[in-house]
Design a protein around this motif. Structure first.
Motif, short mmCIF file in Angstrom:
data_model
loop_
_atom_site.label_atom_id
_atom_site.label_comp_id
_atom_site.label_asym_id
_atom_site.label_seq_id
_atom_site.Cartn_x
_atom_site.Cartn_y
_atom_site.Cartn_z
N ASP A 355 29.55 -40.50 -65.96
CA ASP A 355 28.87 -39.66 -65.99
C ASP A 355 27.71 -39.94 -66.76
OD1 ASP A 355 30.44 -38.06 -64.27
OD2 ASP A 355 31.37 -37.29 -65.79
N ARG A 356 27.42 -40.91 -67.70
CA ARG A 356 26.30 -41.02 -68.72
C ARG A 356 25.35 -42.08 -68.23
NH1 ARG A 356 28.31 -43.12 -74.33
NH2 ARG A 356 25.88 -43.39 -74.66
N PHE A 357 25.88 -42.99 -67.28
CA PHE A 357 24.99 -44.01 -66.85
C PHE A 357 24.62 -43.93 -65.24
CE2 PHE A 357 27.42 -47.02 -64.57
CZ PHE A 357 28.74 -47.04 -65.32
N ILE A 358 25.43 -43.31 -64.41
CA ILE A 358 25.29 -43.28 -63.07
C ILE A 358 23.94 -42.28 -62.73
CG2 ILE A 358 26.00 -42.28 -60.80
CD1 ILE A 358 27.60 -44.83 -61.31
N PRO A 359 23.84 -41.32 -63.48
CA PRO A 359 22.42 -40.47 -63.15
C PRO A 359 21.22 -41.46 -63.46
CG PRO A 359 23.78 -39.11 -64.46
CD PRO A 359 24.59 -40.49 -64.49
N VAL A 360 21.23 -42.10 -64.46
CA VAL A 360 20.20 -43.12 -64.84
C VAL A 360 20.09 -44.17 -63.66
CG1 VAL A 360 19.25 -44.61 -66.59
CG2 VAL A 360 20.57 -42.65 -67.32
N ALA A 361 20.97 -44.51 -63.29
CA ALA A 361 20.98 -45.71 -62.17
C ALA A 361 20.35 -45.19 -61.03
CB ALA A 361 22.28 -46.40 -61.84
N GLU A 362 20.82 -43.61 -60.74
CA GLU A 362 20.19 -43.18 -59.56
C GLU A 362 18.51 -42.93 -59.62
OE1 GLU A 362 22.85 -39.57 -59.33
OE2 GLU A 362 23.55 -40.43 -57.32
N ASP A 363 18.29 -42.43 -60.85
CA ASP A 363 16.95 -42.44 -61.02
C ASP A 363 16.08 -43.48 -60.78
OD1 ASP A 363 17.29 -39.78 -61.27
OD2 ASP A 363 16.70 -39.46 -63.48
N THR A 364 16.63 -44.64 -61.30
CA THR A 364 15.61 -46.17 -61.32
C THR A 364 16.15 -46.85 -60.13
OG1 THR A 364 17.66 -46.93 -62.52
CG2 THR A 364 15.79 -46.09 -63.70
N GLY A 365 16.93 -46.38 -59.08
CA GLY A 365 17.10 -47.00 -58.03
C GLY A 365 18.25 -48.35 -58.16
N MET A 366 18.73 -48.55 -59.52
CA MET A 366 19.54 -49.23 -59.76
C MET A 366 20.85 -49.13 -59.22
SD MET A 366 18.67 -51.92 -61.59
CE MET A 366 20.33 -52.67 -61.88
N ILE A 367 21.04 -47.85 -58.71
CA ILE A 367 22.44 -47.36 -58.16
C ILE A 367 22.63 -48.28 -56.90
CG2 ILE A 367 21.44 -45.52 -56.48
CD1 ILE A 367 24.77 -45.57 -58.62
N ASN A 368 21.56 -48.82 -56.22
CA ASN A 368 21.97 -49.43 -54.88
C ASN A 368 22.65 -50.94 -55.32
OD1 ASN A 368 21.23 -47.48 -53.19
ND2 ASN A 368 19.09 -48.19 -53.12
N PRO A 369 22.24 -51.80 -56.00
CA PRO A 369 22.80 -53.03 -56.24
C PRO A 369 24.14 -52.57 -57.20
CG PRO A 369 20.93 -52.77 -57.54
CD PRO A 369 20.65 -51.69 -56.56
N ILE A 370 24.05 -51.56 -57.76
CA ILE A 370 25.47 -51.37 -58.59
C ILE A 370 26.41 -50.91 -57.55
CG2 ILE A 370 26.81 -49.71 -60.45
CD1 ILE A 370 24.02 -49.89 -61.79
N GLY A 371 25.93 -49.95 -56.73
CA GLY A 371 26.87 -49.44 -55.62
C GLY A 371 27.53 -50.64 -54.71
N ASP A 372 26.79 -51.63 -54.32
CA ASP A 372 27.09 -52.55 -53.47
C ASP A 372 28.00 -53.51 -54.06
OD1 ASP A 372 24.94 -51.66 -51.97
OD2 ASP A 372 23.58 -53.42 -52.24
N TRP A 373 27.85 -53.75 -55.71
CA TRP A 373 28.92 -54.58 -56.35
C TRP A 373 30.33 -53.77 -56.34
CZ3 TRP A 373 31.89 -53.26 -60.64
CH2 TRP A 373 32.64 -54.20 -61.19
N VAL A 374 30.16 -52.45 -56.37
CA VAL A 374 31.37 -51.70 -56.57
C VAL A 374 32.56 -51.67 -55.23
CG1 VAL A 374 32.37 -49.51 -56.76
CG2 VAL A 374 30.52 -50.02 -58.36
N LEU A 375 31.66 -51.64 -54.17
CA LEU A 375 32.09 -51.68 -52.87
C LEU A 375 32.77 -52.98 -52.75
CD1 LEU A 375 29.87 -49.91 -50.31
CD2 LEU A 375 32.21 -49.64 -50.35
N CYS A 376 32.15 -54.24 -52.95
CA CYS A 376 32.54 -55.63 -52.84
C CYS A 376 33.84 -55.76 -53.66
CB CYS A 376 31.60 -56.60 -53.20
SG CYS A 376 30.31 -56.53 -52.04
N GLU A 377 33.86 -55.26 -54.98
CA GLU A 377 34.90 -55.60 -55.95
C GLU A 377 36.13 -54.83 -55.82
OE1 GLU A 377 35.61 -57.75 -58.11
OE2 GLU A 377 37.26 -56.83 -59.18
N ALA A 378 35.80 -53.38 -55.31
CA ALA A 378 37.01 -52.57 -54.86
C ALA A 378 37.64 -53.24 -53.59
CB ALA A 378 36.56 -51.15 -54.54
#
Ligand code: C2E
Ligand code: MG
Ligand code: MG
Length: 575
Positions: A355-378
């Motif tokens: 909850d603390r860093f996902i909003p920041v990641a969304e604003d900065t566009g970092m959410i895409n690479p992070i989200g891709d990593w989550v998908l692969c790792e999961a």
């Protein structure tokens, strides 16, 4: 008699030729006479001009209309008053003049005579005076007077557009020492050099002004709070390299105070005063830093800035990890799936929750690479458990709105499945209602493509957003996750019970699975069971745990119905 006429004519000519103003006679739209002064001014010879050129050949085109009006007035016999024109020389350069014409006669026909005065110098002097009034003589930056104008302008615009603006007060630390030890001229040169570097930080719409001494102001219209902090940080950064002035390498550290419009002041004086106060706070807290006037801003923005910069690093430095929370099948108590929940193990700040860093990641566009990593790792982890012989029907992965809408999201999912070997039917993507309802037609396309691949879809935090039932029917969604805000007070709040049981029966009618999030007590669980809710998740079973602990839970299946109720004799309704 004749001699007198000759004398008068030559006297007249001599006067014209000696005159320090341009003089012309004009008839039928062409010059009939131009004196040497006008010839000098324009750069054409009198042969080129007389009988060949008219006023339109020497006046800038934008003013032809004005000249036409003046000529007509002279022809009508109206006396002229001086007016300003821009003339073009033979070499193409333009200069300002005042022209005064008056009606006359030549060879018995109407003509006009006129004078032309070059006012370039006067204009330059006026400009200089304006500059002296508006700009700082040393640095050439806007001075206090012009700054006031600009602040007023900014406030007017901000009021109209309801925008936020910021005023930065900059003071150079220990600047007096430079003046005292190296002399004022070195101090002056240093101020100019500093001003030049500051200028590189601000946008075109911003104003960098010098208040006097070693004090500068930056005015930032239409700017967000983090962006204002960013400007402050860059001002400090550009000052970090020593300045080379008169053979000395001088270091300057600014202290910056930030006041925000409108919350820290709605008029010039308040904004300046509060930015000044904030600047002193910055000095107290160790120079070479910046501070907001409102204290909360400092922690909030600093944390955010810190996160933004270290988020970029976090992926490459492997600082993210996934924790897993079991999804329980209620009739049996079996762990049938897990939800992957990201955590950030920051090397200084410890474990940071999403909850603390996902909003920041969304604003900065970092959410895409992070989200891709989550998908692969999961997907990789799910397949690893299956390969170990553990039974796992569902790996649930949260997908942020930006990530879902990014071009190529379907391919990213396909890639994660392909790389891990996980069957598509075991992957469940959790989307919120807001994600899905946004631009429903586009969403439907992506959802359908995922559905065709065999991937399952769940609506997360269900009940908090606005879902159209019509869409729910059209979307290929397989599961609703009742938001935990409806579960928290289930035992005491009849409304929450009504909402939960409505969602459960609606889900059944639409042939959707329904899962209750945030189940913390046996009472809640019992109520959900009586509602025939199929699945649950929550601290009552297990908090999110790391992969190793999850492996044990999957193997031990500690919540199997019957066994669990014996284990928990205190949960009255089940005993
Ligand atoms: P969510 O998807 O609704 O996830 C459930 C959240 O509820 C998790 O918080 C979980 O720890 C918490 N929770 C589970 N059971 C209980 C309970 O009994 N009581 C209470 N009070 N809380 C419970 P967490 O892990 O902090 O995640 C928060 C949110 O962050 C998630 O809400 C999800 O929206 C988001 N998130 C987590 N991981 C990811 C991710 O990999 N990608 C994206 N885009 N978002 C994620
Ligand atoms: Mg979720
Ligand atoms: Mg949720």
């Amino acid at each position: 008699m004749t001699g007198e006429v000759v004398d008068r004519a030559s006297l007249f000519r001599a006067t014209m030729e000696a005159a320090q103003v341009g003089i012309f006679v004009m008839q039928d739209g062409v010059f009939r006479y131009v004196n040497p002064c006008l010839v000098d001014m324009l750069g054409f010879s009198s042969e080129e001009m007389v009988d060949r050129m008219g006023p339109f050949d020497v006046v800038v085109p934008q003013q032809h209309e004005a000249v036409r009006r003046e000529l007509a007035a002279r022809l009508a016999g109206e006396p002229g008053v001086p007016y300003e024109l821009q003339l073009v020389r033979k070499d193409g350069t333009v200069f300002p003049v005042t022209v005064q014409g008056s009606p006359s006669e030549l060879d018995g026909r109407p003509a006009a005579v006129g004078t032309v005065v070059d006012i370039s110098r006067q204009k330059a002097a006026e400009r200089k005076i304006r500059e002296l009034a508006d700009f700082d003589a040393l640095t050439g930056l806007p001075n206090r007077r012009l700054l006031h104008d600009r602040i007023n302008q900014m406030i007017a615009v901000a009021e109209r557009c309801q925008g936020n603006s910021a005023l930065l007060f900059i003071d150079l630390d220990h600047f007096k020492r430079v003046n005292d030890s190296l002399g004022h001229s070195v101090g002056d040169d240093l101020l100019c050099a500093v001003a030049q570097r500051f200028q590189t930080v601000v946008r075109k719409v911003d104003t960098l002004a010098r208040l006097g001494g070693d004090e500068f102001i930056v005015l930032l219209p239409e700017i967000s709070t983090p962006a204002a902090a960013d400007v402050a940080r860059r001002l400090l950064e550009v000052s970090a390299q020593p300045f080379s002035v008169a053979g000395h390498a001088l270091t300057v550290t600014p202290s910056v105070g930030i006041a925000l419009y409108p919350q820290d002041g709605k008029d010039i004086d308040t904004l300046l005063k509060n930015a000044d106060t904030a600047m002193y706070k910055a000095k107290e807290l160790g120079r070479n830093s910046f501070q907001f006037y409102a204290a909360e801003m400092n922690t909030a923005t600093l944390e955010r800035l810190m996160m933004e910069s270290s988020l970029r690093r976090a992926l490459t430095d492997d600082e993210f990890e996934l924790h897993y929370q079991p999804l329980i099948d209620l009739p049996s108590g079996e762990i049938v799936g897990v939800e992957a929940l990201i955590r950030w193990r920051h090397k200084d700040l410890g474990l940071i929750m999403p909850d603390r860093f996902i909003p920041v990641a969304e604003d900065t566009g970092m959410i895409n690479p992070i989200g891709d990593w989550v998908l692969c790792e999961a997907c990789r982890q799910a397949q690893a458990w299956i390969d170990e012989g553990l039974s796992l029907q569902t790996m649930a992965v949260n997908v942020a709105p930006v990530q879902f809408r990014q071009a190529g999201f379907v391919e990213v999912v396909a890639g994660a499945l392909g790389a891990s070997g996980l069957a598509a039917g075991r992957l469940e993507l959790e989307l919120t209602e807001r994600t899905v309802m946004h631009d429903a037609e586009v969403t439907l396309g992506t959802l359908s493509a995922l559905h065709r691949m065999g991937v399952c879809l769940a609506l997360d935090d269900f009940g908090t957003g606005y879902s159209s039932l019509a869409y729910l029917k059209r979307f290929p969604v397989g599961k609703l996750k009742i938001d935990r805000s409806f579960i928290r007070d289930l035992e005491i709040d009849a409304d929450d019970r009504a909402i939960a049981s409505t969602i459960v029966s609606m889900g059944r009618n639409l042939r959707l699975k329904v899962l209750a999030e945030g189940v913390e007590s046996a009472e809640q669980l019992e109520l959900l069971r009586t509602m025939n809710c199929q699945m649950a998740q929550g601290y009552h079973f297990s908090r999110p745990v790391d992969a190793a602990r999850m492996t044990e839970l999957l193997r031990d299946q500690p919540f199997l119905y019957g066994i669990e109720s014996w284990k928990k004799p205190e949960s009255g309704s089940m005993a």
